[in-house]
Design an enzyme around this catalytic site. Structure first.
Site, PDB file in Angstrom:
ATOM      1  N   HIS A 136     -48.660 -53.756  47.016  1.00  0.00           N
ATOM      2  CA  HIS A 136     -47.986 -53.226  45.835  1.00  0.00           C
ATOM      3  C   HIS A 136     -48.279 -54.076  44.600  1.00  0.00           C
ATOM      4  O   HIS A 136     -48.237 -53.586  43.485  1.00  0.00           O
ATOM      5  CB  HIS A 136     -46.471 -53.151  46.070  1.00  0.00           C
ATOM      6  CG  HIS A 136     -46.098 -52.108  47.074  1.00  0.00           C
ATOM      7  ND1 HIS A 136     -45.426 -50.955  46.733  1.00  0.00           N
ATOM      8  CD2 HIS A 136     -46.336 -52.017  48.405  1.00  0.00           C
ATOM      9  CE1 HIS A 136     -45.252 -50.217  47.823  1.00  0.00           C
ATOM     10  NE2 HIS A 136     -45.788 -50.840  48.847  1.00  0.00           N
ATOM     11  N   ASP A 141     -42.162 -50.969  40.257  1.00  0.00           N
ATOM     12  CA  ASP A 141     -42.596 -50.238  41.446  1.00  0.00           C
ATOM     13  C   ASP A 141     -41.533 -49.203  41.776  1.00  0.00           C
ATOM     14  O   ASP A 141     -40.335 -49.517  41.805  1.00  0.00           O
ATOM     15  CB  ASP A 141     -42.780 -51.219  42.619  1.00  0.00           C
ATOM     16  CG  ASP A 141     -43.462 -50.551  43.803  1.00  0.00           C
ATOM     17  OD1 ASP A 141     -42.922 -49.542  44.311  1.00  0.00           O
ATOM     18  OD2 ASP A 141     -44.535 -51.003  44.217  1.00  0.00           O
TER      19      ASP A 141
HETATM   20  O1  LIG Z   1     -58.858 -59.347  54.018  1.00  0.00           O
HETATM   21  C1  LIG Z   1     -58.303 -58.636  53.168  1.00  0.00           C
HETATM   22  C2  LIG Z   1     -57.541 -57.487  53.498  1.00  0.00           C
HETATM   23  C3  LIG Z   1     -56.949 -56.780  52.480  1.00  0.00           C
HETATM   24  N1  LIG Z   1     -57.086 -57.180  51.187  1.00  0.00           N
HETATM   25  C4  LIG Z   1     -56.429 -56.426  50.100  1.00  0.00           C
HETATM   26  O2  LIG Z   1     -55.066 -56.206  50.432  1.00  0.00           O
HETATM   27  C5  LIG Z   1     -54.663 -54.924  49.990  1.00  0.00           C
HETATM   28  C6  LIG Z   1     -54.081 -54.168  51.167  1.00  0.00           C
HETATM   29  O3  LIG Z   1     -53.425 -53.019  50.702  1.00  0.00           O
HETATM   30  P1  LIG Z   1     -53.294 -51.679  51.581  1.00  0.00           P
HETATM   31  O4  LIG Z   1     -54.602 -51.252  52.070  1.00  0.00           O
HETATM   32  O5  LIG Z   1     -52.554 -50.671  50.760  1.00  0.00           O
HETATM   33  O6  LIG Z   1     -52.497 -52.104  52.864  1.00  0.00           O
HETATM   34  P2  LIG Z   1     -51.060 -52.850  53.060  1.00  0.00           P
HETATM   35  O7  LIG Z   1     -51.161 -54.218  52.637  1.00  0.00           O
HETATM   36  O8  LIG Z   1     -50.725 -52.586  54.469  1.00  0.00           O
HETATM   37  O9  LIG Z   1     -50.094 -52.006  52.066  1.00  0.00           O
HETATM   38  C7  LIG Z   1     -48.798 -51.485  52.172  1.00  0.00           C
HETATM   39  O10 LIG Z   1     -48.607 -50.849  50.883  1.00  0.00           O
HETATM   40  C8  LIG Z   1     -49.457 -49.730  50.617  1.00  0.00           C
HETATM   41  C9  LIG Z   1     -49.118 -49.240  49.212  1.00  0.00           C
HETATM   42  O11 LIG Z   1     -47.805 -48.781  49.150  1.00  0.00           O
HETATM   43  C10 LIG Z   1     -49.268 -48.641  51.653  1.00  0.00           C
HETATM   44  O12 LIG Z   1     -50.163 -47.570  51.399  1.00  0.00           O
HETATM   45  C11 LIG Z   1     -49.510 -49.227  53.042  1.00  0.00           C
HETATM   46  O13 LIG Z   1     -49.297 -48.241  54.033  1.00  0.00           O
HETATM   47  C12 LIG Z   1     -48.581 -50.410  53.260  1.00  0.00           C
HETATM   48  O14 LIG Z   1     -48.786 -50.980  54.533  1.00  0.00           O
HETATM   49  C13 LIG Z   1     -55.898 -54.235  49.402  1.00  0.00           C
HETATM   50  O15 LIG Z   1     -55.860 -54.304  47.995  1.00  0.00           O
HETATM   51  C14 LIG Z   1     -57.053 -55.067  49.932  1.00  0.00           C
HETATM   52  O16 LIG Z   1     -58.159 -55.137  49.049  1.00  0.00           O
HETATM   53  C15 LIG Z   1     -57.829 -58.283  50.857  1.00  0.00           C
HETATM   54  O17 LIG Z   1     -57.978 -58.622  49.694  1.00  0.00           O
HETATM   55  N2  LIG Z   1     -58.423 -58.978  51.868  1.00  0.00           N
END
Ligand SMILES: O=c1ccn([C@@H]2O[C@H](COP(=O)(O)OP(=O)(O)O[C@H]3O[C@H](CO)[C@@H](O)[C@H](O)[C@H]3O)[C@@H](O)[C@H]2O)c(=O)[nH]1
Length: 453
Positions: free
Chosen positions: A22, A114
């Site tokens: 987020h 948010d």
């Molecule tokens: O090694 C990594 C892995 C991830 N990321 C970043 O971390 C973020 C991950 O976001 P997302 O893919 O949305 O997953 P979650 O962290 O699981 O996000 C939560 O929040 C999102 C937005 O509400 C929802 O869609 C998901 O289901 C919820 O789990 C992204 O920007 C990625 O680029 C990194 O930089 N490095």
């Protein structure tokens, strides 16, 4: 002189929900607003700020409390207690922050919050400040939750498929998981639905999506919420329209490990990248199946296994070799932008999904929960840039299924077709944020309201 008077005219607080998925889109919006001459302050929950590996010093930052300054959700006895107390303490401490800023001659004109923090709108109204709700999930998911909140869609959804305006027919496996199983996380479901309790009263509703991606549902939603605007993909400009230089995400919860050099030494399109985002926890059986699928596949792999998940890897699994590399966290955008990466096995968090489509990388979908199931449906049937790996009756994706999906994506004509579609989405995403594009125009419109205050 001009920029000084503009800076005085508008001061915006940006308040993300405290988790990585987020904060990333909010930070991009922050940088864009700053670029347009709006003065911005990032407001973080105190517990959350302690988790950051780095916060750039260039960003003006203030803090509020959710009543759990040492551990946030993890410190609370239950989600229910966390949500109740964080709303109460957040309301109080955000009010105190705004008063403090007023006293120091730093008055606030707008709060972008948010959408999951719907209580912020009450605070904004109390101080006569504009409130902009920021939807960090896509419009399809938002529309489904909106229908439930307004009593137009009854839950739990058991056997029946769902047809809503502007959306494809959704089978139970395609709707957000909480709507089929509304008993496992009742407090979380209530909290998610609460995004839409007062959304009609928000002065603006911004969404991390773009018009060309969700045209039909955007048309429908703007009839209900005339102040809704798509402003995405909110990913750093250097990966899209390249208008802002050196523009990376800037804040990271975890320190990235080196993996770009390893990718540099791999052939174009030869690597499968696997990540399940910042929150998902897989069980040991599922981790074992993924490990075997990767070991038995013909391609190379880069797999993000967060430190807290590492103990679930098979004991003898090699973490670095010619064929594969396991890291605890990586610079995901750089990885997706790397030509060695041929496909992305993802949990389908919305950020990962929109990042992959913005960088033209086809996906193998392994959704775990919440909105990820709907995103998986979009990846396969609407965007047509991926496959959903089938799970068995225990909900586990077995090694053969995953291996076959990866093979199909990386080695077949069908895979090539999906790569072509992915590149098409990349073009559309770039156009949306580039000068004069749909998201760019929406941001300009929002900014001009702020500058007119
Ligand atoms: O090694 C990594 C892995 C991830 N990321 C970043 O971390 C973020 C991950 O976001 P997302 O893919 O949305 O997953 P979650 O962290 O699981 O996000 C939560 O929040 C999102 C937005 O509400 C929802 O869609 C998901 O289901 C919820 O789990 C992204 O920007 C990625 O680029 C990194 O930089 N490095």
């Amino acid at each position: 002189m001009e920029s000084e008077s503009v800076a005085k005219a508008a001061h915006c607080l940006l308040l993300p929900f405290p988790c990585q998925g987020h904060v990333n889109p909010m930070l991009q919006l922050l940088k864009r607003l700053e670029h347009e001459g709006v003065r911005v302050t990032l407001v973080l929950h105190r517990f959350f700020s302690k988790k950051f590996h780095k916060i750039p010093t260039s960003i003006a930052t203030e803090y509020i409390s959710d009543g759990f300054d040492n551990g946030g959700f993890e410190e609370a006895e239950s989600y229910k207690i966390y949500f109740q107390r964080s709303r109460q303490v957040g309301t109080q401490t955000l009010g105190e922050l705004i008063e403090k800023l007023y006293r120091s001659g730093n008055s606030v004109d707008c709060i972008v919050y948010d959408s999951h923090l719907s209580w912020v709108l009450d605070v904004a109204k109390r101080f006569g400040i504009l409130g902009a709700s920021f939807l960090t999930q896509n419009l399809a998911v938002d529309s489904i939750y909106y229908h439930v909140k307004k009593g137009k869609l009854q839950i739990p959804l058991l056997e029946q498929s769902v047809l809503l305006p502007g959306l494809p027919l959704l089978a139970p496996k395609d709707v957000p998981s909480f709507l089929c199983d509304n008993e496992s996380y009742p407090a979380m479901l209530d909290y998610i639905l609460d995004q839409f309790s007062n959304i009609e009263d928000a002065d603006w509703v911004l969404c991390n999506s773009f018009y060309e991606l969700e045209t039909d549902v955007a048309e429908w939603f703007t009839k209900i919420l005339p102040k809704l605007r798509t402003i995405g993909p909110t990913i750093p400009s250097m990966f899209l329209d390249k208008r802002l230089e050196d523009d990376d995400y800037g804040c990271a919860l975890l320190k990235s490990e080196e993996c770009i050099k390893w990718l540099d030494e791999r052939k174009k399109g030869s690597v499968c990248y696997i990540s399940f985002g910042s929150m998902a926890t897989l069980n040991e059986e599922q981790m074992g199946e993924i490990a075997c699928a990767l070991r038995d596949s013909d391609c190379c792999f880069l797999w993000v296994v967060r430190t807290t998940e590492e103990c679930k890897l098979p004991k003898d699994f090699v973490k670095k070799s010619e064929k594969g590399l396991i890291v605890t966290w990586c610079p995901q955008l750089q990885v997706l932008a790397h030509e060695a990466v041929g496909c992305f096995v993802t949990h389908c968090g919305w950020n990962s999904t929109i990042e992959a489509l913005s960088l033209g990388v086809p996906m193998v979908a392994m959704p775990q929960w919440t909105d990820q199931t709907t995103n998986a449906k979009y990846i396969t049937d609407v965007l047509k840039m991926g496959l959903r790996a089938p799970a068995d009756e225990k909900g586990i994706v077995r090694r053969e299924s995953l291996k076959n999906c990866i093979k199909e994506m990386m080695e077949t004509e069908n895979g090539k077709e999906m790569k072509k579609n992915a590149l098409n989405w990349k073009t559309l995403a770039t156009k949306a944020v580039d000068e004069g594009g749909s998201s760019d125009r929406n941001i300009t419109e929002f900014v001009s309201t702020l500058l007119d205050i």
